[in-house]
Design an enzyme around this catalytic site. Sequence first.
Site, PDB file in Angstrom:
ATOM      1  N   ASN A 140       0.841  -1.190   0.000  1.00  0.00           N
ATOM      2  CA  ASN A 140       0.000   0.000   0.000  1.00  0.00           C
ATOM      3  C   ASN A 140       0.880   1.246   0.000  1.00  0.00           C
ATOM      4  O   ASN A 140       1.919   1.253   0.658  1.00  0.00           O
ATOM      5  CB  ASN A 140      -0.868  -0.009   1.271  1.00  0.00           C
ATOM      6  CG  ASN A 140      -1.851   1.152   1.348  1.00  0.00           C
ATOM      7  OD1 ASN A 140      -2.285   1.673   0.330  1.00  0.00           O
ATOM      8  ND2 ASN A 140      -2.192   1.558   2.563  1.00  0.00           N
ATOM      9  N   HIS A 191       1.194   5.289   1.004  1.00  0.00           N
ATOM     10  CA  HIS A 191       0.559   6.199   1.958  1.00  0.00           C
ATOM     11  C   HIS A 191       1.280   7.552   1.932  1.00  0.00           C
ATOM     12  O   HIS A 191       2.510   7.588   1.965  1.00  0.00           O
ATOM     13  CB  HIS A 191       0.587   5.597   3.369  1.00  0.00           C
ATOM     14  CG  HIS A 191      -0.164   6.434   4.354  1.00  0.00           C
ATOM     15  ND1 HIS A 191      -1.537   6.516   4.364  1.00  0.00           N
ATOM     16  CD2 HIS A 191       0.265   7.265   5.332  1.00  0.00           C
ATOM     17  CE1 HIS A 191      -1.923   7.349   5.317  1.00  0.00           C
ATOM     18  NE2 HIS A 191      -0.849   7.821   5.917  1.00  0.00           N
ATOM     19  N   SER A 232       5.280   6.773   2.226  1.00  0.00           N
ATOM     20  CA  SER A 232       5.668   5.420   2.628  1.00  0.00           C
ATOM     21  C   SER A 232       5.042   4.391   1.701  1.00  0.00           C
ATOM     22  O   SER A 232       3.959   4.602   1.157  1.00  0.00           O
ATOM     23  CB  SER A 232       5.162   5.118   4.057  1.00  0.00           C
ATOM     24  OG  SER A 232       5.600   6.085   4.983  1.00  0.00           O
ATOM     25  N   ASP A 258      -2.753   0.974   8.176  1.00  0.00           N
ATOM     26  CA  ASP A 258      -1.396   1.457   7.866  1.00  0.00           C
ATOM     27  C   ASP A 258      -0.361   1.035   8.912  1.00  0.00           C
ATOM     28  O   ASP A 258       0.530   1.810   9.262  1.00  0.00           O
ATOM     29  CB  ASP A 258      -1.404   2.992   7.681  1.00  0.00           C
ATOM     30  CG  ASP A 258      -2.322   3.416   6.549  1.00  0.00           C
ATOM     31  OD1 ASP A 258      -2.391   2.691   5.543  1.00  0.00           O
ATOM     32  OD2 ASP A 258      -2.983   4.453   6.675  1.00  0.00           O
TER      33      ASP A 258
HETATM   34  C1  GAR Z   1      -2.061   8.767  -2.865  1.00  0.00           C
HETATM   35  O1  GAR Z   1      -1.405   9.857  -2.272  1.00  0.00           O
HETATM   36  C2  GAR Z   1      -2.120   7.594  -1.925  1.00  0.00           C
HETATM   37  O2  GAR Z   1      -1.000   7.443  -1.132  1.00  0.00           O
HETATM   38  C3  GAR Z   1      -3.295   7.966  -1.070  1.00  0.00           C
HETATM   39  O3  GAR Z   1      -4.236   8.400  -2.006  1.00  0.00           O
HETATM   40  C4  GAR Z   1      -3.548   9.065  -3.071  1.00  0.00           C
HETATM   41  C5  GAR Z   1      -4.050   8.538  -4.388  1.00  0.00           C
HETATM   42  O4  GAR Z   1      -3.682   9.375  -5.433  1.00  0.00           O
HETATM   43  N1  GAR Z   1      -3.733   6.863  -0.275  1.00  0.00           N
HETATM   44  C6  GAR Z   1      -4.123   6.989   0.981  1.00  0.00           C
HETATM   45  O5  GAR Z   1      -4.212   8.055   1.560  1.00  0.00           O
HETATM   46  C7  GAR Z   1      -4.469   5.681   1.659  1.00  0.00           C
HETATM   47  N2  GAR Z   1      -4.620   5.884   3.066  1.00  0.00           N
HETATM   48  P1  GAR Z   1      -3.902   8.973  -6.935  1.00  0.00           P
HETATM   49  O6  GAR Z   1      -5.312   8.404  -7.052  1.00  0.00           O
HETATM   50  O7  GAR Z   1      -3.743  10.242  -7.710  1.00  0.00           O
HETATM   51  O8  GAR Z   1      -2.853   7.970  -7.292  1.00  0.00           O
END
Ligand code: GAR
Length: 199
Positions: free
Chosen positions: A106, A108, A135, A144
């Site tokens: 995953n 984060h 991360s 997480d």
């Molecule tokens: C990313 O920053 C990812 O790390 C986060 O959502 C965004 C997705 O962006 N995920 C979380 O916060 C999970 N807890 P994207 O759809 O533009 O790739």
Amino acid sequence: MLNVAVLISGTGSNLRALLEAAAAPGFPARVIAVGADRDAEGLAHAADFGIPAFSVPFRAFESREAWGEELATQLRAWSPNLVVLSGLMRLLPPAVVREFAPAIVNTHPAYLPEFPGAHGVRDALASGASQTGASVIQVDDGVDTGPILAQERVAIEPGDTEESLHARIKPVERRLLIDVVRRIAAGDLDLSTSAHPAH
Ligand code: GAR
């Protein structure tokens, strides 16, 4: 060749970066399917690369477990060697984690264990900290809490908004994610061992 399934919820910009990296000659992994928990905008990236996409809408199911069963059925059909959660904003039910572990990672947008959960960027900003980060972790049943596979610091600048900070974190996330997938595919990172040094 490592076969990767990617799950998203949103715009899928990190997914797109992985698709681009995987399309380069010599990259040891390929994305074989992209799934989402809703009609996510980012599913269009899969279409651009000719990769099958599926959606298992969370709200169409009575429980997280029922949703997870259908999600696992869809994933299983592709026999992925690795499942990447790239902005999937849902907690996987334990049965799904059990089925695909240890090969689930995953991304984060914070320097875990700091600021876990759905609002990692907002929470870092609200804390008044001068730095946060990105991360890539292995997924376990917690929020997480899995072993950290890679992470890097990102400075919080005066005047940053959630959007500006997230926009600086995402390129770091992409680089870390692509590197982790490459290392797994090359056999340099073994997810079956319990703890991993971050780098
Ligand atoms: C990313 O920053 C990812 O790390 C986060 O959502 C965004 C997705 O962006 N995920 C979380 O916060 C999970 N807890 P994207 O759809 O533009 O790739």
